[in-house]
Motif scaffolding. Sequence first.
Motif, PDB file in Angstrom:
ATOM      1  N   GLN A  26      -0.726 -17.971  14.436  1.00  0.00           N
ATOM      2  CA  GLN A  26      -0.158 -17.147  13.385  1.00  0.00           C
ATOM      3  C   GLN A  26      -1.293 -16.068  13.137  1.00  0.00           C
ATOM      4  N   ARG A  27      -1.139 -14.772  12.573  1.00  0.00           N
ATOM      5  CA  ARG A  27      -2.168 -14.043  12.175  1.00  0.00           C
ATOM      6  C   ARG A  27      -2.690 -14.426  10.777  1.00  0.00           C
ATOM      7  N   ARG A  28      -1.811 -15.103  10.221  1.00  0.00           N
ATOM      8  CA  ARG A  28      -2.480 -15.501   8.643  1.00  0.00           C
ATOM      9  C   ARG A  28      -3.008 -17.092   8.817  1.00  0.00           C
ATOM     10  N   ILE A  79       1.959  -9.499  -0.901  1.00  0.00           N
ATOM     11  CA  ILE A  79       1.984  -9.500   0.531  1.00  0.00           C
ATOM     12  C   ILE A  79       0.580  -9.084   1.125  1.00  0.00           C
ATOM     13  N   ALA A  80      -0.200 -10.103   1.778  1.00  0.00           N
ATOM     14  CA  ALA A  80      -1.495  -9.668   2.347  1.00  0.00           C
ATOM     15  C   ALA A  80      -1.581 -10.556   3.668  1.00  0.00           C
ATOM     16  N   CYS A  81      -2.731  -9.881   4.339  1.00  0.00           N
ATOM     17  CA  CYS A  81      -3.223 -10.825   5.616  1.00  0.00           C
ATOM     18  C   CYS A  81      -4.535 -10.438   5.776  1.00  0.00           C
ATOM     19  N   PRO A  82      -5.258 -11.141   6.799  1.00  0.00           N
ATOM     20  CA  PRO A  82      -6.783 -11.113   6.887  1.00  0.00           C
ATOM     21  C   PRO A  82      -7.332  -9.595   6.976  1.00  0.00           C
ATOM     22  N   ARG A  83      -6.303  -8.852   7.677  1.00  0.00           N
ATOM     23  CA  ARG A  83      -6.721  -7.189   7.919  1.00  0.00           C
ATOM     24  C   ARG A  83      -6.638  -6.614   6.572  1.00  0.00           C
ATOM     25  N   CYS A  84      -5.667  -6.663   5.701  1.00  0.00           N
ATOM     26  CA  CYS A  84      -5.565  -5.758   4.523  1.00  0.00           C
ATOM     27  C   CYS A  84      -5.626  -6.421   3.101  1.00  0.00           C
ATOM     28  N   GLY A  85      -5.781  -7.803   2.971  1.00  0.00           N
ATOM     29  CA  GLY A  85      -5.710  -8.349   1.730  1.00  0.00           C
ATOM     30  C   GLY A  85      -7.088  -8.586   1.069  1.00  0.00           C
ATOM     31  N   MET A 106      -1.460  -1.810   2.406  1.00  0.00           N
ATOM     32  CA  MET A 106      -0.945  -2.816   3.320  1.00  0.00           C
ATOM     33  C   MET A 106      -1.167  -2.176   4.633  1.00  0.00           C
ATOM     34  N   CYS A 107      -1.554  -3.162   5.615  1.00  0.00           N
ATOM     35  CA  CYS A 107      -1.664  -2.635   7.011  1.00  0.00           C
ATOM     36  C   CYS A 107      -0.304  -2.736   7.655  1.00  0.00           C
ATOM     37  N   PRO A 108      -0.246  -2.013   8.713  1.00  0.00           N
ATOM     38  CA  PRO A 108       1.098  -1.618   9.372  1.00  0.00           C
ATOM     39  C   PRO A 108       1.949  -3.293   9.632  1.00  0.00           C
ATOM     40  N   ALA A 109       1.284  -4.069  10.080  1.00  0.00           N
ATOM     41  CA  ALA A 109       1.988  -5.355  10.051  1.00  0.00           C
ATOM     42  C   ALA A 109       2.688  -5.901   8.887  1.00  0.00           C
ATOM     43  N   CYS A 110       1.906  -5.827   7.772  1.00  0.00           N
ATOM     44  CA  CYS A 110       2.328  -6.359   6.765  1.00  0.00           C
ATOM     45  C   CYS A 110       3.557  -5.322   6.123  1.00  0.00           C
ATOM     46  N   ARG A 111       3.079  -3.988   6.308  1.00  0.00           N
ATOM     47  CA  ARG A 111       4.002  -2.935   5.656  1.00  0.00           C
ATOM     48  C   ARG A 111       5.633  -3.502   6.354  1.00  0.00           C
TER      49      ARG A 111
HETATM   50 ZN    ZN Z   1      -1.777  -6.996   6.448  1.00  0.00          ZN
END
Ligand code: ZN
Length: 827
Positions: free
Chosen positions: A131-133, A189-195, A168-173
Amino acid sequence: MAENDRHSSQVRRAAITVGGVVQGVGFRPFVYNLARSQRLGGWVRNEADTVQIDVQGTPGAVEAFLTALRNVPPPQARIDRLEVRELPCLDAQPAEFEIRPSFGRSAPQPVIPADLATCPECVQEIFDPAQRRHLYPFTNCTNCGPRWSIIERLPYDRPQTAMKTFAMCPACRAEYEDPADRRFHAQPIACPRCGPQLELADPQGRIISRTSGQPVLQQAAEALREGKILGLKGLGGFQILVDATDPEAVERLRTRKRRPHRPLAVMMSSLEEVRRHCRVSADEAQVLTSPQTPIVLLTRKETLEENRPVPHTHPSAFIPHPSFPLPDAIAPGNPYLGVMLPYTPLHHLLLHLVGRPVVCTSGNLSEEPMATDNAEALERLGPMVDLLLWHDRPIVRPVDDSVVRLGPAGLEILRRARGYAPLPLALDLPAPPLLALGGHLKNTVAVSLDSRVRETHQTPVVLSSHVGDLDHPLSVEVFRRAAEDLQEFYQVRPAAVVCDLHPDYASTHEAEVLARRWETPCLRVQHHHAHVAACMAEHGLAGPVLGLAWDGTGYGPDGTVWGGEFLVCEGSDYRRVAHFRTFPLPGGDRAVRQPRRSALGLLFEMSPEEAADAVKVLFSPDELKTLLQMLTRKTNCPRTSSVGRLFDAVAALCGLPPVITFEGQAAMTLEFAAEPSDAMPYSLAVQTAGVPWPRSCGHAEEPHASDMPTASVGMAPVILDWEPMLRAILEDRRAGVPIGVISARFHRTLAQGAVEIAKIVNLPRIVLSGGCFQNALLLRTMIDALQTAGFTVYAHQKVPPGDGGIALGQLYVAAMSYNERNLTPIP
Ligand code: ZN
Ligand code: ZN
Ligand code: FE
């Protein structure tokens, strides 16, 4: 016509209104997916404080939709109201089901969800390398994650939260915008790229490492395993963590935090781990793993023989050590352990890496409030910790961990904070908006939201998260912000400010300031009246009831310190019908930390001549001389009817610690010392209007209803006199009766005394409130005795029995007072 009839029997259209906790909990995507699975057309949207749904399809599909809505709503939703209205069908079946934009921004007050523990799906994601998270400590979705701790203002949209600075990054968006996704409109919402990202810092604030996930967490976990003390920025505030299985590390934490005895909470990685250390019932397991994930007080399995201050003979205390035994220092002499499971991805990942239970306590120095931002943590926690693990997502308001137990009254919330605040409680009557500022200790503040706007006969009340004791200037600052926050957040213009009767409480001062600023009345509610009213509010009682308010201290309007009260409460009125016999407290507030002073005062009241002799082992000769002088001259010796101080006195006379480090410690020690025993209660004397009641109460004989001097109750309060009990306790001590037996008898005596007064007052409903009822043994004994005597007993569940419930009680008294005046302002 015929055409139309046939049409409507094959198609059904319904308008559905859903009220409760239905916003910010993934309700609309749930409805969207459900409607699509049933091939229904129509729409769903948020509206003020409800969700509106319009569906059309085959009658079977609509029925299936409604059944699912009622029976399997999203896990975090709480449906309080579901109304279905049939509508004439649209000629053309809507092709799609859509989520429409929110409607009506003049929203009265939507129910804001509390912070929610990480859901199982998110936990799975962070431990799944695919998973990306994977390993991302700020993973969340519409079913879980931060809420109350990150919302700045309404409506609940990302730009109004602590997440506003994270684009938000495109994937989270894409997830955020996909109605079929679990993260549809998940504001945090967040992920390693944008949070948000983690940082590990030393106590001087120098960054040791920075990156999300593994390396930082690994280092932090390593430090914990080495016995280091870690300051952790949690969900609603900083926490202090240390390896719970390392006695030296725990001691070091206690020394640095200046918290020598107070029990510490422990976080464990899984329910299985908890079961290794504690007994866990099915109900307890359910609460531990609930979205609230509070600290739950559980019975320890480990033997507590070491360092036990008093003999203890519960058979359950002798179960062998589990794999990682927990030192007694975590909760000295305490058969209970406060345990919680991880409730954020950060906690899950850290606990997993540490591999053993960790102490997890609020990030503050004794007496101070919890730190919430990084700079503050550095300054205040720096000297206490070896490392700081923090991040860049701000905490909007402090939200401490909640504490609950499954006690004699069921699920009892002893500290109401994370997971429960700000879920509203309801008063069973209409009321204007009011702001109640609570008491002095364990402060919380409360605001009622105008019922007239909502045209219901219930008034929602939002109780702030636990603020704490207002002894420290920093705590007073946090308290002020909490009051301001509630009032601004809910856009409430209070019709009155409510506070305690005590003229010197910081909360009273603040109430006076606000009332002047807003030109509104300032209403004062007696402390113990507020206690009883809080419990009445919980149970929707308007009275008359007999309320027993037993606690440490509260301001009595007669100039004495109240705390062992029997109040008949009806509407906004109360009458003190009975109380425990008063005794002088040498040094006033200083007696709180010195149970021996309560013992001396109690003995002095009974017999000044005998007093010195009975307690001389507890004092140095000089101390004793000074205190006796104070008692003789009646200087700085306020009189009190406090049951809390009575507990202190009996504990000290039983040889339990004469000096303590937190209020209630002596009472706890006495409670835990009690042995299951069928020993008889001691006797108390009942005096009406200064005349000794002819029959001494206790075990001797059953009272006769016809003997009750109900008429005299209206005049002077009945006095419940502890003197016969005190003499008997001294006798037992001389005779070498075990403390466990004395304690058991003492608890039963209080219950017996309560029954006596209840019979005299003769009201069917009894309400129990006040800090003394945190004592589970006392609560159970009292409920049993009163129920056996035929009374209906009400105890606290939703708000704490202690001063954490005062604000709710204040608000209820004020609300009833408005109702008695047909909601006109109080002059
Ligand atoms: Zn993200
Ligand atoms: Zn989740
Ligand atoms: Fe109190």
